[in-house]
Design a protein around this motif. Structure first.
Motif, mmCIF file in Angstrom:
data_model
loop_
_atom_site.group_PDB
_atom_site.id
_atom_site.type_symbol
_atom_site.label_atom_id
_atom_site.label_comp_id
_atom_site.label_asym_id
_atom_site.label_seq_id
_atom_site.Cartn_x
_atom_site.Cartn_y
_atom_site.Cartn_z
ATOM 1 N N SER A 95 59.745 32.769 35.392
ATOM 2 C CA SER A 95 59.175 31.752 34.508
ATOM 3 C C SER A 95 59.432 30.375 35.097
ATOM 4 O O SER A 95 60.303 30.206 35.949
ATOM 5 C CB SER A 95 59.794 31.837 33.113
ATOM 6 O OG SER A 95 61.187 31.580 33.168
ATOM 7 N N THR A 143 55.054 28.622 39.599
ATOM 8 C CA THR A 143 53.844 29.363 39.952
ATOM 9 C C THR A 143 54.238 30.571 40.777
ATOM 10 O O THR A 143 54.481 30.460 41.978
ATOM 11 C CB THR A 143 52.868 28.452 40.715
ATOM 12 O OG1 THR A 143 52.600 27.288 39.933
ATOM 13 C CG2 THR A 143 51.569 29.193 40.986
ATOM 14 N N THR A 182 52.842 33.047 42.037
ATOM 15 C CA THR A 182 52.051 33.466 43.192
ATOM 16 C C THR A 182 52.340 32.642 44.449
ATOM 17 O O THR A 182 51.857 32.989 45.525
ATOM 18 C CB THR A 182 50.552 33.388 42.872
ATOM 19 O OG1 THR A 182 50.258 32.074 42.362
ATOM 20 C CG2 THR A 182 50.149 34.433 41.846
ATOM 21 N N SER A 205 51.196 38.075 48.006
ATOM 22 C CA SER A 205 50.050 38.870 47.562
ATOM 23 C C SER A 205 50.441 40.259 47.095
ATOM 24 O O SER A 205 49.686 40.922 46.381
ATOM 25 C CB SER A 205 49.045 38.994 48.708
ATOM 26 O OG SER A 205 49.628 39.730 49.770
ATOM 27 N N ARG A 222 54.966 44.002 42.593
ATOM 28 C CA ARG A 222 54.899 42.815 41.749
ATOM 29 C C ARG A 222 53.585 42.808 40.988
ATOM 30 O O ARG A 222 52.577 43.314 41.482
ATOM 31 C CB ARG A 222 55.037 41.540 42.581
ATOM 32 C CG ARG A 222 53.947 41.327 43.604
ATOM 33 C CD ARG A 222 54.291 40.186 44.556
ATOM 34 N NE ARG A 222 54.319 38.898 43.864
ATOM 35 C CZ ARG A 222 54.896 37.800 44.376
ATOM 36 N NH1 ARG A 222 55.498 37.854 45.554
ATOM 37 N NH2 ARG A 222 54.848 36.659 43.716
ATOM 38 N N ASP A 223 53.616 42.242 39.815
ATOM 39 C CA ASP A 223 52.432 42.049 39.000
ATOM 40 C C ASP A 223 52.305 40.541 38.797
ATOM 41 O O ASP A 223 52.982 39.967 37.937
ATOM 42 C CB ASP A 223 52.560 42.789 37.667
ATOM 43 C CG ASP A 223 51.292 42.724 36.845
ATOM 44 O OD1 ASP A 223 50.520 41.754 36.987
ATOM 45 O OD2 ASP A 223 51.079 43.638 36.035
ATOM 46 N N ASN A 224 51.467 39.907 39.595
ATOM 47 C CA ASN A 224 51.371 38.442 39.532
ATOM 48 C C ASN A 224 50.803 37.961 38.198
ATOM 49 O O ASN A 224 51.133 36.866 37.750
ATOM 50 C CB ASN A 224 50.543 37.925 40.702
ATOM 51 C CG ASN A 224 51.308 37.968 42.011
ATOM 52 O OD1 ASN A 224 52.535 38.027 42.025
ATOM 53 N ND2 ASN A 224 50.593 37.953 43.120
ATOM 54 N N ALA A 225 49.977 38.766 37.594
ATOM 55 C CA ALA A 225 49.437 38.377 36.287
ATOM 56 C C ALA A 225 50.536 38.324 35.229
ATOM 57 O O ALA A 225 50.504 37.498 34.319
ATOM 58 C CB ALA A 225 48.347 39.339 35.862
ATOM 59 N N LYS A 226 51.527 39.206 35.369
ATOM 60 C CA LYS A 226 52.650 39.240 34.430
ATOM 61 C C LYS A 226 53.849 38.453 34.945
ATOM 62 O O LYS A 226 54.890 38.427 34.286
ATOM 63 C CB LYS A 226 53.065 40.688 34.153
ATOM 64 C CG LYS A 226 52.006 41.513 33.451
ATOM 65 C CD LYS A 226 52.506 42.917 33.161
ATOM 66 C CE LYS A 226 51.457 43.725 32.422
ATOM 67 N NZ LYS A 226 51.914 45.115 32.154
ATOM 68 N N THR A 227 53.733 37.851 36.098
ATOM 69 C CA THR A 227 54.816 37.113 36.780
ATOM 70 C C THR A 227 56.111 37.914 36.769
ATOM 71 O O THR A 227 57.194 37.405 36.425
ATOM 72 C CB THR A 227 55.035 35.716 36.156
ATOM 73 O OG1 THR A 227 55.533 35.826 34.826
ATOM 74 C CG2 THR A 227 53.756 34.905 36.167
ATOM 75 N N THR A 228 55.992 39.157 37.164
ATOM 76 C CA THR A 228 57.148 40.065 37.150
ATOM 77 C C THR A 228 57.181 40.873 38.435
ATOM 78 O O THR A 228 56.149 41.335 38.905
ATOM 79 C CB THR A 228 57.084 40.995 35.942
ATOM 80 O OG1 THR A 228 57.074 40.207 34.741
ATOM 81 C CG2 THR A 228 58.295 41.925 35.898
#
Length: 127
Positions: free
Chosen positions: A25, A28, A30, A54, A72-78
């Protein structure tokens, strides 16, 4: 600046599995390459696995190959570390780390490349 919080550690029997999560959190996500390190008392912290911004490129320490999966799941920032076939030697505090990467497909192997660290989560594997 990004903050990282790990979760998912715990006690598991040898041969079992755990999935660690690293929630990011404040930044950014990504823009950051990420990695998992681990440390046991009296030993230096060691790289477990690394992943590019990526997610297309990954690196595993020899002991992690074939057993651990970094993602990693960039949409979930996790970020995640799936650990299978755990051994007592895997017992350690596991840390996630993030460092700004210029290229989307770069990852880094050295601790100094990672400026942001989580607080760590304990993984204990019983025999």
């Amino acid at each position: 600046q990004v903050q990282l919080v790990e979760s998912g550690g715990g006690l598991v029997q040898a041969g079992g599995s755990l999935t660690l999560s690293c929630a990011a959190s404040g930044g950014t996500f990504t823009l950051y390459a990420a990695a998992w390190f681990r440390q046991t008392p009296g030993k230096e912290r060691e790289l477990v696995a690394a992943i590019s911004r990526s997610g297309r490129r990954t690196f595993y320490a020899e002991f992690a190959k074939g057993r651990f999966t970094i993602s990693r799941d960039n949409a979930k920032t996790t970020g995640y570390l799936q650990m299978n076939s755990l051994k007592p030697d895997d017992t350690a505090v596991y840390y996630c780390a993030a460092g700004v990467a210029v290229s989307t497909d770069n990852y880094y192997l050295g601790e100094n490349a990672y400026k942001h660290w989580g607080q760590g989560t304990q993984v204990t594997v019983s025999s």
